[in-house]
Design a protein around this motif. Sequence first.
Motif, PDB file in Angstrom:
ATOM      1  N   ARG A  30       0.837  -1.205   0.000  1.00  0.00           N
ATOM      2  CA  ARG A  30       0.000   0.000   0.000  1.00  0.00           C
ATOM      3  C   ARG A  30       0.878   1.264   0.000  1.00  0.00           C
ATOM      4  NH1 ARG A  30      -5.292   1.220   1.711  1.00  0.00           N
ATOM      5  NH2 ARG A  30      -5.768  -0.673   0.517  1.00  0.00           N
ATOM      6  N   GLU A  31       1.975   1.215   0.741  1.00  0.00           N
ATOM      7  CA  GLU A  31       2.898   2.343   0.756  1.00  0.00           C
ATOM      8  C   GLU A  31       3.514   2.559  -0.627  1.00  0.00           C
ATOM      9  OE1 GLU A  31       5.627   5.330   2.577  1.00  0.00           O
ATOM     10  OE2 GLU A  31       3.534   4.699   2.719  1.00  0.00           O
ATOM     11  N   LEU A  32       3.854   1.490  -1.327  1.00  0.00           N
ATOM     12  CA  LEU A  32       4.375   1.614  -2.690  1.00  0.00           C
ATOM     13  C   LEU A  32       3.291   2.137  -3.623  1.00  0.00           C
ATOM     14  CD1 LEU A  32       6.433  -1.701  -2.897  1.00  0.00           C
ATOM     15  CD2 LEU A  32       7.296   0.593  -2.408  1.00  0.00           C
ATOM     16  N   ASN A  33       2.062   1.666  -3.463  1.00  0.00           N
ATOM     17  CA  ASN A  33       0.945   2.177  -4.255  1.00  0.00           C
ATOM     18  C   ASN A  33       0.763   3.681  -4.045  1.00  0.00           C
ATOM     19  OD1 ASN A  33      -1.041  -0.755  -3.407  1.00  0.00           O
ATOM     20  ND2 ASN A  33       0.347  -0.490  -5.139  1.00  0.00           N
ATOM     21  N   ARG A  34       1.084   4.146  -2.848  1.00  0.00           N
ATOM     22  CA  ARG A  34       0.973   5.585  -2.523  1.00  0.00           C
ATOM     23  C   ARG A  34       1.738   6.443  -3.525  1.00  0.00           C
ATOM     24  NH1 ARG A  34       4.231   7.949   2.731  1.00  0.00           N
ATOM     25  NH2 ARG A  34       4.229  10.165   2.118  1.00  0.00           N
ATOM     26  N   PHE A  35       2.799   5.910  -4.101  1.00  0.00           N
ATOM     27  CA  PHE A  35       3.625   6.667  -5.040  1.00  0.00           C
ATOM     28  C   PHE A  35       3.357   6.269  -6.502  1.00  0.00           C
ATOM     29  CE2 PHE A  35       5.847   6.737  -0.989  1.00  0.00           C
ATOM     30  CZ  PHE A  35       6.002   8.107  -0.823  1.00  0.00           C
ATOM     31  N   GLY A  36       2.277   5.530  -6.730  1.00  0.00           N
ATOM     32  CA  GLY A  36       1.907   5.183  -8.097  1.00  0.00           C
ATOM     33  C   GLY A  36       2.524   3.917  -8.623  1.00  0.00           C
ATOM     34  N   LEU A  37       3.202   3.155  -7.743  1.00  0.00           N
ATOM     35  CA  LEU A  37       3.777   1.879  -8.193  1.00  0.00           C
ATOM     36  C   LEU A  37       2.686   0.828  -8.316  1.00  0.00           C
ATOM     37  CD1 LEU A  37       7.035   1.787  -6.081  1.00  0.00           C
ATOM     38  CD2 LEU A  37       6.949   1.481  -8.550  1.00  0.00           C
ATOM     39  N   THR A  38       2.685   0.132  -9.447  1.00  0.00           N
ATOM     40  CA  THR A  38       1.756  -0.972  -9.662  1.00  0.00           C
ATOM     41  C   THR A  38       2.495  -2.275  -9.973  1.00  0.00           C
ATOM     42  OG1 THR A  38       1.530  -0.391 -12.009  1.00  0.00           O
ATOM     43  CG2 THR A  38      -0.085   0.554 -10.485  1.00  0.00           C
ATOM     44  N   SER A  39       3.802  -2.187 -10.202  1.00  0.00           N
ATOM     45  CA  SER A  39       4.611  -3.373 -10.480  1.00  0.00           C
ATOM     46  C   SER A  39       6.005  -3.193  -9.892  1.00  0.00           C
ATOM     47  CB  SER A  39       4.756  -3.610 -11.995  1.00  0.00           C
ATOM     48  OG  SER A  39       3.553  -4.025 -12.578  1.00  0.00           O
ATOM     49  N   ALA A  40       6.650  -4.311  -9.632  1.00  0.00           N
ATOM     50  CA  ALA A  40       8.043  -4.288  -9.202  1.00  0.00           C
ATOM     51  C   ALA A  40       8.685  -5.608  -9.586  1.00  0.00           C
ATOM     52  CB  ALA A  40       8.162  -4.057  -7.697  1.00  0.00           C
ATOM     53  N   ILE A  41       9.974  -5.539  -9.876  1.00  0.00           N
ATOM     54  CA  ILE A  41      10.763  -6.749 -10.094  1.00  0.00           C
ATOM     55  C   ILE A  41      11.594  -6.965  -8.842  1.00  0.00           C
ATOM     56  CG2 ILE A  41      12.342  -7.966 -11.622  1.00  0.00           C
ATOM     57  CD1 ILE A  41      11.687  -5.949 -13.794  1.00  0.00           C
ATOM     58  N   ASP A  42      11.345  -8.064  -8.170  1.00  0.00           N
ATOM     59  CA  ASP A  42      12.036  -8.355  -6.917  1.00  0.00           C
ATOM     60  C   ASP A  42      13.399  -8.955  -7.221  1.00  0.00           C
ATOM     61  OD1 ASP A  42      11.691  -8.682  -3.843  1.00  0.00           O
ATOM     62  OD2 ASP A  42      12.523 -10.582  -4.548  1.00  0.00           O
ATOM     63  N   ALA A  43      14.434  -8.314  -6.693  1.00  0.00           N
ATOM     64  CA  ALA A  43      15.803  -8.754  -6.960  1.00  0.00           C
ATOM     65  C   ALA A  43      16.318  -9.715  -5.899  1.00  0.00           C
ATOM     66  CB  ALA A  43      16.731  -7.545  -7.057  1.00  0.00           C
ATOM     67  N   ALA A  44      15.417 -10.213  -5.055  1.00  0.00           N
ATOM     68  CA  ALA A  44      15.748 -11.175  -4.002  1.00  0.00           C
ATOM     69  C   ALA A  44      16.794 -10.590  -3.060  1.00  0.00           C
ATOM     70  CB  ALA A  44      16.187 -12.505  -4.611  1.00  0.00           C
ATOM     71  N   GLY A  45      17.639 -11.410  -2.461  1.00  0.00           N
ATOM     72  CA  GLY A  45      18.627 -10.888  -1.529  1.00  0.00           C
ATOM     73  C   GLY A  45      19.056 -11.924  -0.527  1.00  0.00           C
ATOM     74  N   GLY A  46      20.037 -11.534   0.278  1.00  0.00           N
ATOM     75  CA  GLY A  46      20.506 -12.421   1.331  1.00  0.00           C
ATOM     76  C   GLY A  46      19.412 -12.721   2.337  1.00  0.00           C
ATOM     77  N   SER A  47      19.437 -13.919   2.883  1.00  0.00           N
ATOM     78  CA  SER A  47      18.436 -14.392   3.854  1.00  0.00           C
ATOM     79  C   SER A  47      17.037 -14.442   3.251  1.00  0.00           C
ATOM     80  CB  SER A  47      18.440 -13.505   5.117  1.00  0.00           C
ATOM     81  OG  SER A  47      19.717 -13.495   5.709  1.00  0.00           O
ATOM     82  N   GLN A  48      16.943 -14.535   1.945  1.00  0.00           N
ATOM     83  CA  GLN A  48      15.637 -14.669   1.280  1.00  0.00           C
ATOM     84  C   GLN A  48      15.616 -16.034   0.587  1.00  0.00           C
ATOM     85  OE1 GLN A  48      14.095 -11.144  -0.655  1.00  0.00           O
ATOM     86  NE2 GLN A  48      13.094 -12.368  -2.231  1.00  0.00           N
ATOM     87  N   ASN A  49      15.320 -17.035   1.378  1.00  0.00           N
ATOM     88  CA  ASN A  49      15.367 -18.407   0.898  1.00  0.00           C
ATOM     89  C   ASN A  49      14.096 -18.773   0.148  1.00  0.00           C
ATOM     90  OD1 ASN A  49      17.925 -19.563   2.194  1.00  0.00           O
ATOM     91  ND2 ASN A  49      16.906 -18.663   3.960  1.00  0.00           N
TER      92      ASN A  49
END
Length: 629
Positions: free
Chosen positions: A233-252
């Motif tokens: 919802r916070e991302l939607n606040r700025f008009g974001l409707t999509s994102a590409i998740d780049a994963a990361g450490g500790s994200q199994n």
Amino acid sequence: MATMPVAGLPPTRTDHVADLVVRNAKVYTGDSVRPQAGALAIKDGRITVVGDDADVAALISPRTQVVDALGRCVVPGLNDSHLHVIRGGLNYVLELRWDGVPTLRQALAMLREQSARTPKGQWVRVVGGWSADQFAEKRLPTLAELNAAASETPVFVLHLYQSALMNRAALKAAGYTKATPDPKGGQIVRGRDGEPTGMLLAAPSALVLYSTLAAAPTLQGEDLKTSTRHFLRELNRFGLTSAIDAAGGSQNFPDNYATVIDLARDGQLSLRIGYHLFTQTPGQEIDDLRRWIDMVKPGDGDEWLRLNGAGENLIWSAGDFENFTEPRPELAADYEKSLEEAVRLLMENGWGFRLHATYDETIRRDLNVFEKLAAEGLFPGGNRWLFDHAETVSRDSLDRIAALGGALSVQNRMSFQGEAFVRRYGSGAAAEAPPVRAMLDHGLTVGGGTDATRVSSYNPWVALHWLVTGRTVGDLTIYPPENRVRRETALTMYTHAGAHLTGEQNVKGVLKPGYYGDLALLSDDYFSVSEQDIPHIEAVLTVTGGRIVYAAAEYEGMDEAIPAIHPAWSPVAHYGGYQATVKPSISGARQAELLGQAVAESEQHRQWRAQRGFAPETPTAIFDTCFVL
């Protein structure tokens, strides 16, 4: 089957009726065939008509939700091409965000207040999204200030990929003592007595920062879903409707993806996510990749949640950490052998990938591996691949990337670390770090993003401002005009280019019939506001798949209900996320003018009340000792 006429409208066939209509708008479509429009209609999550008010009138029925844009600017929904959205969602409500905070004084006041309400056993954590250069004081908090603000509650403050500050309570909670050895690539700063002071340094690896943060308590159960929904919802606040998740450490995978998978299954995502899988353990990378290849394949999922490929980490030995306060790291002399094995495995099994690479020295070595595989026909092989970051990529390397069918994703890390880069490498090198215009001139697809949440802020308008103006959050101009881009180009990088990186360019990133009904109605006209006001733009209405997922201003209450923030002591429950401030253009004389208008309106209101007997005829005298002579 026809409907009855309503408010003068003729009967409309129900199979043509729109679910949502936006009218009276200034629509920027991103479509070269019809770049401008005044209205659009959405049915079953897809755009059906783009035109003028008259073109959508016949599609309106009693069940159509009609939004009057009041002449505001509408743009395609934004798409952050490199955002750690899954990990960010799992922690969002636990974090005190300093994103946008203008002074260190305010930041410390927030920290002090939050410490007082945080229950025993929990931490106050400030994790990215800010830079010391954004503060009026132009400095970090001191350890003494942290200890004064919170003596009993553990406090952890992460500053970019550079350092972390911990108060005495956090050192104790994390188990750091005089006997604790420095981790590889990191430093625990110590006093004369050998005891840790509370300062951790990435030297240059950020693993010491992240492994310390991992010692803090985490959310469990339904709280993970609630936290993720509020982050989206916070991302939607700025008009974001999509994102590409780049994963990361500790994200199994699949464990740490379970929350977004559950939300997607229940139709509760408000943001479309294309995700990647990031190898977690040095020495086990190939085993990870083989296991995932047997479990899933790129494209699995649906339009809301789908696997895009591997990365941004393929093998740990190839990771060139970008702490610009430290020298460029020297990577292992023989990492190419492991990288070749990983990339070969992916390409032979139809997997695309993204690869973290900050420096051209790393990119050149990686390209040597890819060109060796190209001789076997694996590049370009129909699988999407790209470099992330690429701050110091050379023209020669851009030629090689283009020849191999690659792409790029750039993030505004320099708007938060630009000053550090200039101090180490000079303003000449910083002027093209990264060389965005050269990337575009090579005909490469270049997606825009933030790399939030642990370094840059997730506010996309800060990144768009960086692309357009070449300025940091500390107001330092690092790019000359020849390495800046036009507003339309920057927006395309943040919409249609991101769709190319996930193979969705035929359904996303443009407002035209047949494409997803993803759009943002903006608080200000991005194309005409002063450059300095661009970071202050927000959405007043965000639509994803025809659903209103965020609504503010005149539209408040039109968005979908989501559960209340839990736990109740959450920093987000008290401060929200990004801290909006007054637009620079509304300053000085303009602020005085608005204040005068407010005073005049207040007096008119007092007179109205007095005429109706709700207030005395004579204004009550104001007593203020400051004005007593």
